[in-house]
Design an enzyme around this catalytic site. Structure first.
Site, PDB file in Angstrom:
ATOM      1  N   SER A   1      -7.415  -6.707  10.038  1.00 24.36           N
ATOM      2  CA  SER A   1      -8.740  -7.202  10.038  1.00 24.36           C
ATOM      3  C   SER A   1      -9.287  -8.049   8.870  1.00 24.36           C
ATOM      4  O   SER A   1     -10.196  -8.646   8.918  1.00 24.36           O
ATOM      5  CB  SER A   1      -9.774  -5.966  10.025  1.00 24.36           C
ATOM      6  OG  SER A   1      -9.438  -5.254   8.916  1.00 24.36           O
TER       7      SER A   1
ATOM      8  N   GLY B   1      -2.210  -8.872  12.812  1.00 27.23           N
ATOM      9  CA  GLY B   1      -2.671  -7.593  12.911  1.00 27.23           C
ATOM     10  C   GLY B   1      -3.575  -6.906  11.850  1.00 27.23           C
ATOM     11  O   GLY B   1      -3.359  -5.819  11.648  1.00 27.23           O
TER      12      GLY B   1
ATOM     13  N   HIS C   1       0.831  -1.306  -0.104  1.00 30.93           N
ATOM     14  CA  HIS C   1      -0.198   0.146  -0.123  1.00 30.93           C
ATOM     15  C   HIS C   1       0.751   1.375   0.093  1.00 30.93           C
ATOM     16  O   HIS C   1       0.456   2.314   0.392  1.00 30.93           O
ATOM     17  CB  HIS C   1      -1.061   0.015   1.270  1.00 30.93           C
ATOM     18  CG  HIS C   1      -2.118  -0.902   1.170  1.00 30.93           C
ATOM     19  ND1 HIS C   1      -2.794  -1.443   2.194  1.00 30.93           N
ATOM     20  CD2 HIS C   1      -2.414  -1.704   0.042  1.00 30.93           C
ATOM     21  CE1 HIS C   1      -3.716  -2.419   1.607  1.00 30.93           C
ATOM     22  NE2 HIS C   1      -3.317  -2.610   0.549  1.00 30.93           N
TER      23      HIS C   1
HETATM   24  N1  APR Z   1      -1.854  -6.444  18.389  1.00 29.21           N
HETATM   25  C1  APR Z   1      -2.456  -7.335  17.350  1.00 29.21           C
HETATM   26  N2  APR Z   1      -3.427  -7.168  16.521  1.00 29.21           N
HETATM   27  C2  APR Z   1      -3.873  -5.727  16.940  1.00 29.21           C
HETATM   28  C3  APR Z   1      -3.586  -5.016  17.925  1.00 29.21           C
HETATM   29  C4  APR Z   1      -2.299  -5.383  18.608  1.00 29.21           C
HETATM   30  N3  APR Z   1      -1.888  -4.723  19.518  1.00 29.21           N
HETATM   31  N4  APR Z   1      -4.466  -4.083  17.751  1.00 29.21           N
HETATM   32  C5  APR Z   1      -5.181  -4.256  16.896  1.00 29.21           C
HETATM   33  N5  APR Z   1      -5.217  -5.423  16.419  1.00 29.21           N
HETATM   34  C6  APR Z   1      -5.847  -5.993  15.169  1.00 29.21           C
HETATM   35  C7  APR Z   1      -7.168  -5.760  15.204  1.00 29.21           C
HETATM   36  O1  APR Z   1      -8.050  -6.658  16.005  1.00 29.21           O
HETATM   37  C8  APR Z   1      -7.591  -5.769  13.716  1.00 29.21           C
HETATM   38  O2  APR Z   1      -7.892  -6.947  13.219  1.00 29.21           O
HETATM   39  O3  APR Z   1      -5.283  -5.192  14.014  1.00 29.21           O
HETATM   40  C9  APR Z   1      -6.403  -5.212  12.881  1.00 29.21           C
HETATM   41  C10 APR Z   1      -6.550  -3.744  12.352  1.00 29.21           C
HETATM   42  O4  APR Z   1      -7.448  -3.929  11.450  1.00 29.21           O
HETATM   43  P1  APR Z   1      -7.807  -2.459  10.553  1.00 29.21           P
HETATM   44  O5  APR Z   1      -7.549  -1.415  11.327  1.00 29.21           O
HETATM   45  O6  APR Z   1      -8.723  -2.771   9.555  1.00 29.21           O
HETATM   46  O7  APR Z   1      -6.205  -2.493   9.698  1.00 29.21           O
HETATM   47  P2  APR Z   1      -5.648  -3.153   8.629  1.00 29.21           P
HETATM   48  O8  APR Z   1      -6.316  -4.646   8.533  1.00 29.21           O
HETATM   49  O9  APR Z   1      -4.376  -3.152   8.336  1.00 29.21           O
HETATM   50  O10 APR Z   1      -6.530  -2.360   7.120  1.00 29.21           O
HETATM   51  C11 APR Z   1      -6.145  -2.861   6.043  1.00 29.21           C
HETATM   52  O11 APR Z   1      -7.116  -1.031   4.986  1.00 29.21           O
HETATM   53  O12 APR Z   1      -7.624   1.393   5.251  1.00 29.21           O
HETATM   54  C12 APR Z   1      -7.059   0.411   4.515  1.00 29.21           C
HETATM   55  O13 APR Z   1      -5.002   0.862   3.548  1.00 29.21           O
HETATM   56  C13 APR Z   1      -5.527   0.750   4.699  1.00 29.21           C
HETATM   57  O14 APR Z   1      -3.713  -1.061   4.907  1.00 29.21           O
HETATM   58  C14 APR Z   1      -4.898  -0.661   5.457  1.00 29.21           C
HETATM   59  C15 APR Z   1      -5.933  -1.625   5.171  1.00 29.21           C
END
Ligand code: APR
Length: 227
Positions: A170, A168, A102
């Site tokens: 979603s 980490g 990304h």
């Molecule tokens: N340790 C492990 N996991 C964690 C922690 C932690 N301390 N804190 C949060 N999480 C998990 C949450 O449970 C969730 O499943 O990290 C995940 C974060 O999910 P999102 O906020 O959706 O982030 P991500 O999956 O990286 O999003 C993907 O979406 O908006 C776009 O481009 C953006 O790269 C991003 C993409």
């Protein structure tokens, strides 16, 4: 080789927000305004302001034990690190060939001629491209509706992986969200390491804060080179 896909949860304990958790980035900002080409076209100044804040936060952040554990696996030649994150904390922890699908906060590009260069800490809509002169500087970050970087390379690595690990994330944004299903179809074992189950179809899961779960998991791999 282990194929490791990381998301915002990897950097959460380094103080960088996630997107979809309670109080996450998308609860504070409208992604259509700051993370789409249309939002940039409508109001580039608002996009620059959003990414200036994130760039400053990322520059002030330090890697947590999870970043160091993954950088160690890469240095030992047993894992490939593919990240959805735009921070450079894995590099700060010693990783040298992270694939940022990304893009990255510390890079900018010209929306007119596509040249890329290292970002200053602050950018503005008045910045001119050093190559073509257009007032079209933008973050070198992949927005919704744009094609992520490295997709061919990612699929080549995934096809030959011994294990697929998602850390980490979603699992909401494609194509990254589809890699666990691709791994399963290929008969590759899948592991999720997350704060809580994301609902993805993983063979196994380890749940808790990444700064604890990731180093513990890496410990279980031992020091012998993995197959
Ligand atoms: N340790 C492990 N996991 C964690 C922690 C932690 N301390 N804190 C949060 N999480 C998990 C949450 O449970 C969730 O499943 O990290 C995940 C974060 O999910 P999102 O906020 O959706 O982030 P991500 O999956 O990286 O999003 C993907 O979406 O908006 C776009 O481009 C953006 O790269 C991003 C993409």
């Amino acid at each position: 080789m282990i194929f490791i896909l990381t998301g915002a949860g990897l950097s959460a304990e380094s103080g960088l927000g996630t997107f979809r958790d309670t109080g996450g980035i998308w609860s504070k900002y409208d992604l259509t305004e700051v993370a789409t080409p249309e939002g940039y076209a409508r109001n580039p100044a608002r996009v620059h302001e959003f990414y200036n804040v994130r760039r400053r936060n990322a520059a002030a952040a330090t890697p947590n034990p999870a970043h160091y554990a993954l950088a160690n696996l890469e240095k030992r030649g047993v894992a490939r690190l593919i990240t959805q994150n735009v921070d450079s904390l894995l590099e700060a922890a010693g990783a040298s060939s992270v694939l940022h699908m990304h893009g990255q906060l510390d890079r900018v590009k010209c929306a007119n001629c596509d040249v890329r260069w290292d970002a200053p800490l602050e950018t503005s809509a008045d910045d001119a491209c050093p190559t073509c002169g257009a007032l079209a500087v933008r973050p070198d970050v992949v927005w919704f509706g744009e094609i992520p970087y490295g997709l061919d390379q990612i699929e080549t690595w995934l096809a030959t992986a011994s294990l697929f690990v998602a850390i980490g994330t979603s699992g909401t944004v494609y194509p990254a969200a589809g890699y666990v299903d691709m791994a399963r179809t290929l008969g590759i074992p899948t592991l999720e390491i997350n704060l809580e189950p994301s609902g993805g179809a993983f063979d196994d899961g380890v749940y808790g804060p990444a700064s604890e779960t990731v180093p513990n998991w890496v410990e279980t791999l031992g020091t012998s080179p993995l197959r």
